[in-house]
Each structure stands twice: as structure tokens, then as C-alpha cells.
Write an enzyme that holds these catalytic residues in place. Structure first.
Site, PDB file in Angstrom:
ATOM      1  N   GLU A  17       0.997  -1.121   0.168  1.00 46.38           N
ATOM      2  CA  GLU A  17       0.022  -0.077  -0.173  1.00 46.38           C
ATOM      3  C   GLU A  17       0.944   1.269   0.134  1.00 46.38           C
ATOM      4  O   GLU A  17       0.390   2.229  -0.575  1.00 46.38           O
ATOM      5  CB  GLU A  17      -1.199  -0.050   1.106  1.00 46.38           C
ATOM      6  CG  GLU A  17      -2.251  -0.803   1.144  1.00 46.38           C
ATOM      7  CD  GLU A  17      -1.724  -2.537   1.458  1.00 46.38           C
ATOM      8  OE1 GLU A  17      -0.666  -2.386   1.926  1.00 46.38           O
ATOM      9  OE2 GLU A  17      -2.547  -3.292   1.109  1.00 46.38           O
ATOM     10  N   HIS A  39     -10.897  -4.601   8.369  1.00 43.02           N
ATOM     11  CA  HIS A  39     -11.507  -4.289   6.713  1.00 43.02           C
ATOM     12  C   HIS A  39     -12.896  -3.284   7.090  1.00 43.02           C
ATOM     13  O   HIS A  39     -13.199  -2.508   5.938  1.00 43.02           O
ATOM     14  CB  HIS A  39     -12.159  -5.498   6.453  1.00 43.02           C
ATOM     15  CG  HIS A  39     -11.202  -6.480   5.823  1.00 43.02           C
ATOM     16  ND1 HIS A  39     -10.118  -7.190   6.400  1.00 43.02           N
ATOM     17  CD2 HIS A  39     -10.901  -6.914   4.390  1.00 43.02           C
ATOM     18  CE1 HIS A  39      -9.526  -8.074   5.622  1.00 43.02           C
ATOM     19  NE2 HIS A  39      -9.844  -7.887   4.334  1.00 43.02           N
TER      20      HIS A  39
END
Lengths: 326, 341
Positions: A60, A129
Site C-alpha cells: 500500500e 476491513h
């Protein structure tokens, strides 16, 4: 016009902008051939080629740095962070780099990046998440933060975000991706960032909310009308940074009562900021304190208890009753 | 096969051209630079040394803010920048201001940056550098993005990241070189291994055989160069840049060098973490001494040249400082106005 789910509207927005501007690029983990883990980028690589819609290695921070570098070169990156719970891996690129680029360079360089990312609870994801982390983004000067609640807004807001010359965090609530369809024009249109929307008119009390909680709030509004005839006005913020305080105050001038509903944990969140601004702008308008309906200040729960954790219409009604009966 | 790879010394993996006495030890790899270009390298190294000495004093007098000393690293800085084209993009750290200035960033703006003035970051439109990076390693992944931009625009330019040895311990180092390898972008990752990340020595930074060896993890070429040898640094970067321009992808370069001074002027005391003996050993390899000796032996540098180079530097620094001091103070509206478009 056609009927689209929110995720279809998001795909459609990217498609529209990829076609319009060759500087628009889409990248992230699994966004290429696979079309994204939620299919948000489905078909885009096939249509625009591997140079413009491409997979990244799994990193990321690398995605964020790539976006910043491409932004310096005049591209308009749409970088997908697969789940917003992974944002901490890319937080430096977002907060220390993209958000500060214009300021540090006195306008010489910019970061016209859209960071798209799914978030939100109620869909039984694994840990890390579902967290609502928009408060961290709102507290980071230099970012705009957008959270659509329906397909029409999602397309118009995403197009505005992509065209914006500053970094935008575009958060997509997973529960809204496919839960309903709405009318979405095929052609291009924009919804300005920083404009809230009054999604239900009412004179008695205002609910200020965003994201999936718009639907929870609308449900509560319908129910309380049946129970005690209350006319609830519901404001969908749509962008939490910049915050449309004018629309909020216009409503409160009429209703004199308000609550703020957010899925995020209660402390130091968007609701706290909204209430602080209401107090600053017009505490004398209020007939009752502005209450918060929010999730408890715990770590986001495991899937088996998430439905008890996330605010529901009953909790919204309870808060409405409190401010109405104050 | 290029010169660098062909002429790597068998016993040492470190590429060099000039030894510490200024004698050519690798004739075949000697870059094709004319006398004027060679003299320019020397002038710039002298300038950088004078600038460092002056900046340290100015900082102590409270007339300059952030300054990360550079003496000892002149060959790495000057040699690597000289091998670039003007259109190539530099992304460095706060110690890499000399390369930025040699690439076109006005000296007075570097002083403004140091003094905490926004105009320090307003890089002129035709100068291809980014403001100095404070977050260690962040520029590595951005370099990959800038380089990808050149590739997508089909421009034959390259992007170069400057980092230190400590920066190679960051996750962003691996992500940056790995992404660059996957996309085969025209980038150079130039590590100035000055042996210490503030106080932490290299052996406590990594168990890797070398920093250059870390390139294997990303599948890109890695090479160690004598960072005190301006000709070797120039040649290594030149070849890496050519490879990048030819579509052959990125290179990791580790320049072995040493910072004579403290980490920054904010109270760092090197005597706490390194010995005088070690410092003296490195000073024997000084980049200016060896290159001066090389040029003098060639008959293209004299004491008078040295003196005039010093004078020129002193004058330019005084002028830059004057211009910086004359620049109106930045204002709070400047801050508010530059938050968003």
C-alpha cells in the site's frame, strides 16, 4: 438514465473520466485483469489498456508513493486501497506527502490524487476491513473526504474527486455497494465537493449523517413519524471535509433540534466536530442538546457481534425521542 | 557489457577509477570528460565544501535553520548530479541540497527553505527537483512514480532518488525498488552510505553483505562505488542513466562515503558514536584532495584556480544569503491560501 448499484456507478464514473482525460490512471491491488476484489474496476483494463489501468505489487505504501510521483508528472491517479483498514500502511503518502504537497511547494506541485477505498461494517468481513477511519482523514489538513450514500451521488462525487486538483479520500461503504439500485445518468455529471444534501424534509428535528447511516436514519425517520407524527429532516453530508455547515445551520434554524448519526466510534469523530460547529454558529437556536448516535469506543467488533455494535434505527429513535422530549 | 561491469576489480566489489592519491587505477573506465568538464567537477566540489563550512557557521550564529552537513560527500553529490541531464528529476533528502542546486534550484531558495520560508519550496518551473524530503525513504517510492510518468509520456528522462544508508532500512525502500523493478521504470536509487544513520552504524542497520546487495530482492542491478571518487561516481551514474533511458530499467547504486560533520546542526555530537581514528582514516580518502591531485598532475588545476573557486563560492553564498534575507517574510495568508486550490 439507467438503474445502477453504487459499485456500478463508481465503475461508470471511472470509465467516464478515463475516456475524457488521458492523464487519468487507475491502479491498485487486483484492479487490472481481475477488476478489483469488488469488481469496481471491472472491464476498465480491457478497455483502456495496461498502461492506464494496472495492478500494483502488494504494497500500500508503494501505491501511495507511486500516486504522489505520478501526480508530480501531471497525471490524475485513482489509487485503490483494497480496504480502508489497510490505510495505515499508506498513511505517510496520504498525510505527510500528498496532503502537504501544495503547501510545501507554494503551489508549484500538487497531488491531484483520488484514493478510493471500501470501508464500513455489517458485511461480516475479517478484522481490519470494516473500520470507519474517516475521522483520521478529517483531522489531516490538506485532504478532502468524500463518503457517498447512493449510486447517483457516488458517480457525481467521484467525477468531482478525480477532477479535483488536490488529494481526495473517497470512501465507499461496502454495505451500500450492491444493496440497492438507483437512477444514474449514463452521461458525465458532477456533484460539487462540500455540498450536503437534504434527503428528507421535515420541520421538527434534524438528523445529520453520512454513508450507510443515511439509510439507517431514513428508516428511523419513517418509523418515528408513524409512532408520534414527528417530521424528521435528514441531511446527508456527502463530503465530511469540507463540511457543509451552512446546510446544517439552515435546517437547525427551522427545527431547533438535531442529532448526529455516525457509524464510527463516538469519541473525537465527525459528530463531535459537527456539534462543535453547531455550537459555535448558533447555540441559541437549540431547544435541546445535540446528541450523538455512534458506535461504542471499542475496537471494531468481530463479525458475530457487529450488528449489535453498529447504530440501528432503534438507537436513532431513542436519541430523537430524547431531544424531542427535552 | 558496460565499462562499470567490465572493470570491476576482482578482489573488491567496489567500483573505482581514482585511488586516494588521485592516480587512475581503472584507465578503461575513465569517463570521457574534457578539461573544462573536469574543472567544473572540481569547482563544484570546492563550492560545496565552502558552502558547508559557511552554513555550519551561519547555523551556529542563528542565521540559518536546518543544515545537514555534507563535507566528505562532495564526490557522491557532485559526481552523480553531473551525470544527469537537466530534464532528469531529482528527489532527495534534506542532505541533498547541493545536488538540487547544481540541478538548477536557486541557492537563495535553499536558504529560504532552511529558514522556514515557503518560497524555499517554490521550485522554478524549469527546474526538475522536488523539495527536500524529511520522511526517510518516502522519496524512494515517489521516484518510481515520477519515473513511471516519464515512461508513460515516452520521454527519455530519468528520476533519481537520493537516500542515505539508514533509508534503506525503511519498508519504503523495498517497496520503491520492487515497484521500479516490476514496472522497469527509468530510475536510479542512489544511496550515499555515509556509514551512520545519525548515530547508528551500518552494522546495526543491516545484516546484508552490502546495501547494493539488497537490489537482488527487487531483481534490479546493484553496484557499490567509491563515493569519494568523483570520476567513479560520475561513470556509474552515467551508465545507470543510459540503461534507464534505453528502457533497461532501474539501478541501485551504493556510494561508500563519510560525513565529516554532525548529522545536523541541532546538537548531534559524533564523538559519542565514532572515533577520531575512524574519522581520520576517512579523511585520508578525501574526495577533494584526490581529485585536486589528479587535475594538478594533468596540469589543469592550480593553487590560483583553487583560490578563485573558493572566492567564487564565498561570493555566491553571500549573494544568496543577501537575497534570502531581502525576501519578505512569509505570511499566515500564504499558509491559508496554499492549503487547497
Amino acid at each position: 438514465m439507467s438503474q445502477m448499484t453504487m459499485i456500478e456507478a463508481i465503475t461508470n464514473a471511472m470509465d467516464t473520466e478515463l475516456a475524457k482525460d488521458t492523464n487519468v490512471l487507475v491502479f491498485g491491488e487486483d484492479v487490472g485483469l481481475n477488476g478489483g476484489v469488488f469488481r469496481a474496476t471491472s472491464g476498465l483494463q480491457q478497455k483502456y489498456g495496461e498502461e492506464r489501468v494496472f495492478d500494483t505489487p502488494l504494497g500500500e505504501s508503494g501505491i501511495g508513493g507511486l500516486a504522489v510521483g505520478l501526480g508530480l508528472q501531471g497525471f490524475r491517479p485513482i489509487a485503490e486501497i483494497q480496504f480502508f483498514g489497510f490505510v495505515f500502511e499508506v498513511f505517510d503518502s496520504i498525510a505527510s506527502q500528498a496532503a502537504r504537497m501544495r503547501y510545501r511547494s507554494g503551489g508549484r506541485f500538487t497531488s491531484p490524487i483520488t484514493f478510493r477505498s471500501p470501508f464500513g461494517g455489517g458485511v461480516k468481513t475479517p478484522e481490519n476491513h470494516a473500520d470507519s477511519l474517516e475521522g483520521l482523514m478529517m483531522q489531516t489538513p490538506g485532504l478532502k473526504v468524500v463518503i457517498p450514500s447512493n449510486p447517483y451521488d457516488a458517480k457525481g462525487l467521484l467525477i468531482s474527486s478525480i477532477r479535483d486538483n488536490d488529494p481526495v479520500i473517497f470512501l465507499e461503504h461496502m454495505k451500500l455497494y450492491r444493496s440497492f439500485r438507483g437512477e444514474v445518468p449514463e452521461e458525465s455529471y458532477t456533484i460539487p465537493l462540500g455540498q450536503a444534501s437534504v434527503v428528507r424534509k421535515g420541520n421538527d428535528v434534524t438528523i445529520i449523517t453520512y454513508g450507510a447511516m443515511v439509510h439507517t436514519s431514513l428508516q428511523a425517520a419513517e418509523e418515528i413519524e408513524k409512532i408520534r407524527g414527528t417530521q424528521v429532516e435528514v441531511i446527508d453530508l456527502r463530503t465530511i471535509q469540507p463540511l457543509d455547515i451552512d446546510t446544517i445551520m439552515t435546517s437547525i434554524e427551522k427545527t431547533n433540534r438535531a442529532i448526529v448519526v455516525q457509524e464510527a466510534q463516538k469519541t473525537s469523530g465527525i459528530a463531535a466536530e459537527v456539534i462543535a460547529q453547531i455550537n459555535e454558529k448558533g447555540i441559541d437556536l437549540l431547544e435541546a442538546p445535540v446528541l450523538r448516535v455512534a458506535s461504542p469506543d471499542t475496537i471494531y467488533p468481530f463479525a458475530q457481534i457487529e450488528d449489535e455494535w453498529i447504530p440501528n434505527p432503534a438507537r436513532v429513535i431513542e436519541a430523537l425521542n430524547t431531544v424531542l422530549d427535552y | 557489457m558496460n565499462k562499470v561491469h567490465e572493470h570491476k576489480n576482482e578482489e573488491s566489489i567496489v567500483f573505482s577509477i581514482l585511488n586516494s592519491d588521485g592516480v587512475i587505477v581503472n584507465k578503461a573506465a575513465e569517463p570521457k570528460l574534457n578539461d573544462s568538464e573536469l574543472r567544473t567537477l572540481m569547482k563544484r566540489m570546492v563550492f560545496t565544501r565552502v558552502w558547508d563550512e559557511r552554513a555550519i557557521k551561519l547555523n551556529r550564529q542563528g542565521r540559518l535553520g536546518l543544515w545537514a552537513p555534507v563535507s566528505g560527500q562532495e564526490a557522491s553529490m557532485v559526481g552523480s548530479e553531473a551525470a544527469l541531464r537537466k530534464e532528469d528529476f531529482i528527489l532527495g533528502s534534506y542532505r541533498d541540497i547541493p545536488q538540487m542546486v547544481w540541478h538548477g534550484y536557486p541557492l537563495y531558495q535553499s536558504f529560504l527553505y532552511s529558514k522556514g520560508h515557503q518560497h524555499g519550496g517554490q521550485i522554478p518551473e524549469d527546474v526538475h527537483v522536488l523539495m527536500p524530503q524529511i520522511i526517510i525513504g518516502a522519496q524512494i517510492i515517489q521516484t518510481t512514480g515520477v519515473a513511471m510518468g516519464f515512461k508513460l509520456r515516452k520521454q527519455k528522462n530519468i528520476a533519481i532518488a537520493y537516500i542515505g544508508d539508514g533509508g534503506t532500512s525503511q519498508g519504503d525502500f523495498y517497496e520503491g525498488i520492487n515497484f521500479a523493478g516490476v514496472y522497469k521504470v527509468p530510475a536510479i536509487f542512489f544511496v550515499q552510505n555515509n556509514q551512520y544513520a545519525i548515530s547508528v552504524p551500518l552494522e546495526k542497520q543491516t545484516a546484508a553483505e552490502s546495501i547494493a546487495a539488497k537490489s537482488a530482492a527487487a531483481g534490479i542491478p546493484g553496484i557499490q562505488v567509491d563515493g569519494m571518487d568523483v570520476l567513479a561516481v560520475y561513470q556509474v551514474v552515467k551508465e545507470a542513466a543510459e540503461r534507464a533511458r534505453n528502457g533497461e530499467g532501474p539501478t541501485l547504486i551504493e556510494a561508500l562515503t563519510y560525513r565529516y560533520g554532525p548529522h545536523t546542526m541541532a546538537g548531534d555530537n559524533p564523538s559519542l558514536y565514532r572515533t577520531k581514528e575512524e574519522e581520520d582514516e576517512w579523511k585520508k580518502k578525501d574526495p577533494l584532495i584526490r581529485f585536486r591531485s589528479y587535475l594538478m598532475n594533468k596540469g589543469i588545476w592550480t593553487e590560483a584556480d583553487e583560490e578563485s573557486a573558493r572566492k567564487e563560492a564565498e561570493q555566491a553564498i553571500s549573494d544568496g544569503l543577501k537575497k534570502a534575507n531581502e525576501t519578505p517574510k512569509m505570511t499566515v495568508p500564504d499558509l491559508i491560501d496554499s492549503m487547497f486550490e
